[in-house]
Design an enzyme around this catalytic site. Structure first.
Site, short mmCIF file in Angstrom:
data_model
loop_
_atom_site.label_atom_id
_atom_site.label_comp_id
_atom_site.label_asym_id
_atom_site.label_seq_id
_atom_site.Cartn_x
_atom_site.Cartn_y
_atom_site.Cartn_z
N LYS A 237 0.81 -1.22 0.00
CA LYS A 237 0.00 0.00 0.00
C LYS A 237 0.85 1.27 0.00
CE LYS A 237 -1.57 0.51 4.18
NZ LYS A 237 -1.02 1.60 4.99
N ARG B 126 -8.78 3.24 10.78
CA ARG B 126 -8.53 1.83 11.10
C ARG B 126 -9.65 1.22 11.93
NH1 ARG B 126 -2.48 2.71 10.56
NH2 ARG B 126 -1.40 0.76 10.90
N ARG C 41 12.39 -10.82 4.82
CA ARG C 41 13.21 -9.62 4.56
C ARG C 41 14.57 -9.71 5.23
NH1 ARG C 41 9.08 -4.89 6.37
NH2 ARG C 41 7.70 -4.89 4.58
N ARG D 91 15.13 -7.72 10.84
CA ARG D 91 14.75 -6.72 11.85
C ARG D 91 13.85 -7.35 12.90
NH1 ARG D 91 11.95 -1.98 8.82
NH2 ARG D 91 10.58 -2.57 10.50
N ARG E 126 0.68 -7.42 14.26
CA ARG E 126 0.29 -6.30 13.40
C ARG E 126 -0.92 -6.67 12.54
NH1 ARG E 126 5.35 -4.36 10.18
NH2 ARG E 126 6.51 -6.03 11.17
#
Ligand code: AMP
Length: 221
Positions: free
Chosen positions: A16, A91, A130, A164, A175
């Site tokens: 997004k 949200r 990642r 990370r 999340r």
């Protein structure tokens, strides 16, 4: 043609953010990202920054009243009069209702809500794969864009690519659980108003953007 007042909806890792940037460049809109605003409040050491820090660190939603006041002030600024892209807001259903009222009071309205749709499992795969560079911040992905030499950044040559702390599966799932109120409250709220376009977020970013663009241009002509 009316103003382009757009909401971009998508889970963290849906792509997004990339689409928001493209919209700004293509249409000269102003981006309003509550996440960015909260992070800069925190860097500046304001009271809002202090009050919201713990929620953000835990990956939880900041209380509605704080976010709604932040947005009310932002929407009153002159630079958003000619159109905006909301990224990360609303949200919850309460935020969506407050936004409708704020816009109505200012004689404005939303024009489009785009949902960049990607399943939770794909998001977990994208984020947990990642590999971040400790030196320049470049991000590789173990499957989609692996470094040529294991552990070595393909951009700046530094070694020690790492995952990370935020990118572990447990953190990603937290999340994603905060995204449930968007799925259950925000999207139905705007679907009922006929504003929602679903876009398949598994497609390459160029294709996602082309679909967004075609909706915007069809309705503008
Ligand atoms: P983001 O960069 O949009 O993922 O936002 C980072 C964090 O800021 C979120 O995990 C929340 O803690 C907080 N936040 C940002 N926008 C909102 C919102 N509209 N409502 C509640 N919390 C938010």
């Amino acid at each position: 043609m009316g103003d382009r007042n757009i909401i971009l909806v998508g889970a963290p890792g849906s792509g997004k953010g990339t689409q928001a940037k493209r919209l700004l460049d293509a249409y000269g809109l102003q981006q309003i990202s509550t996440g960015d605003m909260l992070r800069s409040a925190r860097r500046a050491g304001t009271e809002l920054g202090e009050r919201t820090q713990a929620y953000m660190d835990a990956g939880k939603l900041v209380p509605d009243d704080l976010i709604i006041e932040l947005m009310r002030a932002r929407l009153a600024e002159a630079d958003v009069r000619n159109g905006f892209v909301l990224d990360g807001f609303p949200r919850t259903g309460a935020q969506a209702m407050a936004l409708d009222r704020m816009l109505q009071d200012g004689g404005r309205a939303l024009s489009h809500v785009f949902v960049v749709d990607v399943s939770d499992d794909v998001i977990v795969e994208r984020i947990t794969g990642r590999l971040s560079c400790p030196s320049c911040g470049f991000v590789h992905h173990v499957r989609f864009s692996p470094p040529r030499e294991p552990g070595v950044c393909g951009r700046c040559g530094a070694s020690g690519l790492y995952q990370r702390e935020d990118d572990t599966e447990a953190k990603v799932r937290v999340r994603l659980s905060a995204y449930a109120s968007v799925r259950e409250e925000v999207i139905p709220h705007y679907s009922a108003q006929g504003l929602v376009t679903w876009i398949d977020g598994l497609q390459p970013p160029d294709v996602v953007f082309a679909e967004i663009r075609s909706v915007l241009e069809t309705e503008a002509s």
